[in-house]
Scaffold this motif. Structure first.
Motif, PDB file in Angstrom:
ATOM      1  N   UNK A   1       0.841  -1.203   0.000  1.00 51.11           N
ATOM      2  CA  UNK A   1       0.000   0.000   0.000  1.00 51.11           C
ATOM      3  C   UNK A   1       0.879   1.258   0.000  1.00 51.11           C
ATOM      4  N   UNK A   2       1.937   1.247   0.789  1.00 49.23           N
ATOM      5  CA  UNK A   2       2.828   2.399   0.880  1.00 49.23           C
ATOM      6  C   UNK A   2       3.701   2.560  -0.359  1.00 49.23           C
ATOM      7  N   UNK A   3       3.950   1.472  -1.071  1.00 48.12           N
ATOM      8  CA  UNK A   3       4.841   1.506  -2.237  1.00 48.12           C
ATOM      9  C   UNK A   3       4.154   2.014  -3.501  1.00 48.12           C
ATOM     10  N   UNK A   4       2.901   2.406  -3.399  1.00 44.70           N
ATOM     11  CA  UNK A   4       2.192   2.924  -4.571  1.00 44.70           C
ATOM     12  C   UNK A   4       2.983   4.073  -5.184  1.00 44.70           C
ATOM     13  N   UNK A   5       3.208   4.006  -6.487  1.00 45.66           N
ATOM     14  CA  UNK A   5       3.957   5.032  -7.189  1.00 45.66           C
ATOM     15  C   UNK A   5       5.452   4.761  -7.264  1.00 45.66           C
ATOM     16  N   UNK A   6       5.911   3.734  -6.588  1.00 47.63           N
ATOM     17  CA  UNK A   6       7.326   3.364  -6.626  1.00 47.63           C
ATOM     18  C   UNK A   6       7.517   2.210  -7.608  1.00 47.63           C
ATOM     19  N   UNK A   7       8.730   2.052  -8.090  1.00 49.06           N
ATOM     20  CA  UNK A   7       9.074   0.950  -8.992  1.00 49.06           C
ATOM     21  C   UNK A   7       9.662  -0.194  -8.181  1.00 49.06           C
ATOM     22  N   UNK A   8       9.041  -1.360  -8.283  1.00 45.01           N
ATOM     23  CA  UNK A   8       9.521  -2.532  -7.536  1.00 45.01           C
ATOM     24  C   UNK A   8      10.658  -3.204  -8.289  1.00 45.01           C
ATOM     25  N   UNK A   9      11.794  -3.329  -7.628  1.00 43.87           N
ATOM     26  CA  UNK A   9      12.916  -4.098  -8.174  1.00 43.87           C
ATOM     27  C   UNK A   9      12.955  -5.472  -7.525  1.00 43.87           C
ATOM     28  N   UNK A  10      12.420  -5.580  -6.317  1.00 40.27           N
ATOM     29  CA  UNK A  10      12.370  -6.840  -5.577  1.00 40.27           C
ATOM     30  C   UNK A  10      11.251  -6.721  -4.554  1.00 40.27           C
ATOM     31  N   UNK A  11      10.411  -7.736  -4.448  1.00 34.35           N
ATOM     32  CA  UNK A  11       9.345  -7.718  -3.462  1.00 34.35           C
ATOM     33  C   UNK A  11       8.058  -7.097  -3.945  1.00 34.35           C
ATOM     34  N   UNK A  12       7.957  -6.775  -5.204  1.00 38.00           N
ATOM     35  CA  UNK A  12       6.744  -6.163  -5.729  1.00 38.00           C
ATOM     36  C   UNK A  12       5.562  -7.112  -5.748  1.00 38.00           C
ATOM     37  N   UNK A  13       5.828  -8.399  -5.959  1.00 40.61           N
ATOM     38  CA  UNK A  13       4.756  -9.393  -5.942  1.00 40.61           C
ATOM     39  C   UNK A  13       4.495  -9.885  -4.523  1.00 40.61           C
ATOM     40  N   UNK A  14       5.557 -10.294  -3.851  1.00 39.68           N
ATOM     41  CA  UNK A  14       5.421 -10.776  -2.481  1.00 39.68           C
ATOM     42  C   UNK A  14       6.750 -10.678  -1.756  1.00 39.68           C
ATOM     43  N   UNK A  15       6.672 -10.529  -0.451  1.00 41.69           N
ATOM     44  CA  UNK A  15       7.855 -10.612   0.406  1.00 41.69           C
ATOM     45  C   UNK A  15       7.701 -11.761   1.400  1.00 41.69           C
ATOM     46  N   UNK A  16       6.599 -12.495   1.283  1.00 46.92           N
ATOM     47  CA  UNK A  16       6.293 -13.578   2.217  1.00 46.92           C
ATOM     48  C   UNK A  16       6.615 -14.924   1.586  1.00 46.92           C
ATOM     49  N   UNK A  17       7.452 -15.689   2.255  1.00 41.93           N
ATOM     50  CA  UNK A  17       7.790 -17.048   1.838  1.00 41.93           C
ATOM     51  C   UNK A  17       7.371 -17.977   2.972  1.00 41.93           C
TER      52      UNK A  17
END
Length: 186
Positions: free
Chosen positions: A113-129
């Protein structure tokens, strides 16, 4: 008769004027990479600053400001952090934090939610494993911000999460303030 409190900005503001309470807020450690810096030479330092202590300490870097194009630096950090293994906490080689799955998903929801407007290089899909036992490893995240004053650069999360932003000398020291540690790579 004397106390220390730890918390976010609201806690620090509440006790700022107190003579009997010493407030400690978020660390918001930052790295400044100037245009003349040899990024490959300093990449180990940047990655360690983001990821050591499972990325959860107040001295872990949460924002990297790059004089010039931040994309190559964000890409290099993401490539390195992507290689960290997801291991159960009892493993001697575990380097990433483990939480209950529901708590990990809440952190991920907040991050996205906070990353809106940012470009994801890592973790854009998920950070949960998910580990399969009700626990989950929080994987690293790297997001590129559009400008040095983006509010996300002030967000500190309890796992390796870093915001990479462009910086210019015209931006001045404003974006670099309010930090426990500022590392300048020049």
């Amino acid at each position: 008769d004397l106390a220390m409190v730890y918390g976010g900005d609201a806690v620090v503001d509440a006790y700022r004027a107190s003579t009997t309470v010493l407030p400690h807020g978020p660390g918001r450690a930052k790295i400044l990479v100037t245009a003349d810096a040899d990024v490959p030479r300093h990449l180990d330092t940047i990655v360690a600053s983001v990821s050591e202590q499972a990325g959860a300490a107040c001295v872990n870097t949460t924002a990297v400001f790059v004089e010039g194009d931040p994309a190559p630096v964000a890409r290099a950090i993401a490539e390195r952090l992507a290689g960290l293994p997801s291991l159960a906490p009892e493993s001697a080689a575990a380097v990433l934090p483990v939480r209950r799955v529901d708590a990990a998903r809440e952190l991920e929801k907040f991050l996205h939610a906070e990353a809106a407007g940012a470009t994801a290089w890592l973790g854009g899909d998920t950070v949960v494993d998910e580990l399969g036992d009700g626990a989950a490893v929080l994987r690293p995240a790297v997001f590129e911000l559009p400008h040095a004053n983006a509010p996300q650069a002030r967000i500190e999360l309890p796992f390796p999460c870093v915001w990479v932003a462009p910086w210019s000398r015209e931006d001045g020291v404003g974006p670099l303030r309010n930090t426990i540690v500022l590392t300048a790579l020049t």
